[in-house]
Design a protein around this motif. Structure first.
Motif, PDB file in Angstrom:
ATOM      1  N   PHE A 127       0.844  -1.361  -0.079  1.00 39.45           N
ATOM      2  CA  PHE A 127       0.156   0.022   0.040  1.00 39.45           C
ATOM      3  C   PHE A 127       0.780   1.239   0.088  1.00 39.45           C
ATOM      4  N   GLY A 128       0.578   2.261  -0.735  1.00 42.01           N
ATOM      5  CA  GLY A 128       1.099   3.620  -0.647  1.00 42.01           C
ATOM      6  C   GLY A 128       1.418   4.189   0.641  1.00 42.01           C
ATOM      7  N   THR A 129       2.303   4.990   0.540  1.00 44.02           N
ATOM      8  CA  THR A 129       2.692   5.751   1.728  1.00 44.02           C
ATOM      9  C   THR A 129       2.966   7.335   1.634  1.00 44.02           C
ATOM     10  N   LYS A 130       2.783   7.771   0.265  1.00 46.06           N
ATOM     11  CA  LYS A 130       2.636   8.950  -0.284  1.00 46.06           C
ATOM     12  C   LYS A 130       1.669   9.201  -1.509  1.00 46.06           C
ATOM     13  N   ILE A 131       1.364  10.290  -2.103  1.00 47.94           N
ATOM     14  CA  ILE A 131       0.604  10.627  -3.156  1.00 47.94           C
ATOM     15  C   ILE A 131       1.474  10.851  -4.405  1.00 47.94           C
ATOM     16  N   ASP A 160       0.072   6.378   6.474  1.00 46.59           N
ATOM     17  CA  ASP A 160       0.306   5.275   5.576  1.00 46.59           C
ATOM     18  C   ASP A 160      -0.982   4.686   4.900  1.00 46.59           C
ATOM     19  N   ARG A 161      -0.877   3.860   4.103  1.00 44.91           N
ATOM     20  CA  ARG A 161      -2.162   3.217   3.573  1.00 44.91           C
ATOM     21  C   ARG A 161      -2.850   4.470   2.939  1.00 44.91           C
ATOM     22  N   THR A 162      -2.169   5.404   2.131  1.00 45.99           N
ATOM     23  CA  THR A 162      -2.688   6.503   1.222  1.00 45.99           C
ATOM     24  C   THR A 162      -3.106   5.987   0.206  1.00 45.99           C
ATOM     25  N   THR A 163      -4.318   6.650  -0.235  1.00 44.96           N
ATOM     26  CA  THR A 163      -5.273   6.731  -1.643  1.00 44.96           C
ATOM     27  C   THR A 163      -5.981   7.953  -1.593  1.00 44.96           C
ATOM     28  N   LEU A 164      -6.412   8.172  -2.908  1.00 43.43           N
ATOM     29  CA  LEU A 164      -6.904   9.603  -3.052  1.00 43.43           C
ATOM     30  C   LEU A 164      -8.089   9.483  -4.145  1.00 43.43           C
ATOM     31  N   ARG A 183      -7.328   9.675   1.644  1.00 41.06           N
ATOM     32  CA  ARG A 183      -7.888   8.501   2.812  1.00 41.06           C
ATOM     33  C   ARG A 183      -6.219   7.939   3.392  1.00 41.06           C
ATOM     34  N   TYR A 184      -6.278   7.772   4.332  1.00 35.34           N
ATOM     35  CA  TYR A 184      -5.128   7.320   5.002  1.00 35.34           C
ATOM     36  C   TYR A 184      -5.220   6.980   6.385  1.00 35.34           C
ATOM     37  N   ARG A 185      -4.054   6.278   6.955  1.00 36.05           N
ATOM     38  CA  ARG A 185      -4.138   5.638   8.608  1.00 36.05           C
ATOM     39  C   ARG A 185      -3.088   6.190   8.963  1.00 36.05           C
ATOM     40  N   LEU A 186      -3.371   6.512  10.470  1.00 39.01           N
ATOM     41  CA  LEU A 186      -2.436   7.239  11.479  1.00 39.01           C
ATOM     42  C   LEU A 186      -1.975   6.227  12.519  1.00 39.01           C
ATOM     43  N   ASN A 187      -0.963   5.838  12.739  1.00 40.01           N
ATOM     44  CA  ASN A 187      -0.467   5.132  13.933  1.00 40.01           C
ATOM     45  C   ASN A 187      -0.936   3.613  13.736  1.00 40.01           C
ATOM     46  N   GLY A 188      -1.032   3.208  12.747  1.00 43.69           N
ATOM     47  CA  GLY A 188      -1.360   1.864  12.456  1.00 43.69           C
ATOM     48  C   GLY A 188      -2.977   1.652  12.973  1.00 43.69           C
TER      49      GLY A 188
END
Length: 361
Positions: free
Chosen positions: A175-179, A207-211, A223-228
């Protein structure tokens, strides 16, 4: 002469009153400052934000209509995210790159699991009726849950996740970490280190970035996740992101209780989330595909409905969402991957839509 406290009782009373008044004033100031700081924090995080003009929202009870059905993509794998170039009337769809190919400077072929972990994606460019017009390969980008397209004259700039890493909770997927933003170039094999790619990090540590790109309103939703842990969505002005300015107009949490996440799109002040798993006419006759509507300004879930679209498919897995603009009509589009036939499990691409808009909250 030296005085004791008992020699001037009135002065002592006045002293205590003044001291008490000063303490009350200081306490009031401290409380006001704390409230101001809390308000600023909420506005920064977007919870109490109304910076996105209130728009109409899609009526999820509207009848489903068809964009394309039964279309072949560049690879036979399952479709993931897709987006529309509404200026040039094209569709761009991504999928995990198929096994057995040696691309660009690669020295060997890779299996399906390897492609998925590496985050290798195949982009298919389609006409409005689903005819293949071109393809592109993205090496080391991500899972392709959602993408965006920004047309600049006749060039389509794709927005995707990039710099994939395998996730601890899903070690078989990258999964992506940037865009990233880059032009679509037919037959190009684009590696994630290529200098033609512009990368952005709107949320530090995500992390888990998408847009999703809402071209009609000039917004980028990440859309993203913080601190797992929890997933969040932040809305940015697209032009500001391109200039390297990251000021979220709103930030909301992903609602609890969703099924397997399969894509999202936004239009104006509303966010639309797709969840569910593969539907099978024989083993899962009711299906579990839902669309959920979230108010970007408040973070509240305002609608949720099951999608019973094309239940006759032998296999029907929800995959991807996007907004299509046809003339002056906006369409909320959602996709399903399907088998080609009962004997051929290679995948077909399908997109459906709803276009009835109702008053927002």
């Amino acid at each position: 002469m030296k005085h004791t406290q008992s020699e001037h009782p009135q002065e002592q009373v006045m002293f205590k009153k003044n001291l008490f008044t000063q303490k009350r004033v200081l306490l009031s100031i401290a409380i006001c400052l704390a409230l101001i700081l809390i308000a600023i924090a909420l506005l920064t995080f977007g919870k109490a934000n109304t910076k996105i003009p209130v728009s109409k929202k899609f009526d999820l009870s509207d009848t489903d209509k068809t964009v394309i059905t039964g279309k072949v993509l560049a690879d036979p794998t399952l479709q993931q995210g897709f987006a529309f170039d509404n200026t040039n009337n094209h569709i761009y769809m991504v999928q995990i790159t198929n096994a057995g190919q040696k691309l660009g400077t690669e020295t060997r072929t890779y299996g399906s699991a390897e492609r998925s972990i590496k985050g290798d994606l195949t982009v298919t460019k389609l006409s409005a009726d689903g005819t293949i017009l071109g393809k592109m390969y993205l090496i080391g980008f991500g899972h392709g849950v959602s993408i965006g397209v920004e047309p600049v004259d006749t060039t389509a700039y794709l927005w995707t996740e990039v710099d994939a890493v395998a996730d601890k909770s899903e070690p078989n997927n990258g999964f992506g970490t940037k865009i990233a933003r880059f032009p679509f170039v037919d037959n190009q094999v684009l590696v994630n280190t290529d200098p033609s790619i512009t990368k952005y990090t709107p949320v530090a540590g995500a992390d888990r970035t998408t847009l999703n790109i809402d071209m009609a309103n000039g917004l980028l939703i990440m859309r993203y996740r913080l601190n797992g842990t929890l997933f969040h969505y932040s809305a940015f002005n697209l032009a500001e992101v391109k200039d390297g300015t990251y000021k979220p107009l709103a930030t909301v949490d992903q609602p609890k209780g969703l099924g397997v996440f399969q894509g999202f799109a936004s239009y104006g002040s509303y966010l639309y989330l797709l969840d569910g798993t593969a539907y099978n006419l024989n083993t899962n006759p009711t299906g579990n595909t839902y669309i959920t509507t979230v108010d970007l300004n408040t973070g509240l879930q305002v609608d949720r409905a099951m999608m019973n679209t094309e239940k006759s498919m032998l296999f029907r897995e929800p995959e991807g969402m996007a907004i299509q603009i046809v003339g002056t009509t906006a369409r909320l589009c959602f996709g399903f991957g399907s088998y080609r036939t009962s004997m051929d499990t290679r995948k077909h691409a399908n997109i459906f839509y709803k276009d009835a808009l109702i008053k927002g909250n």
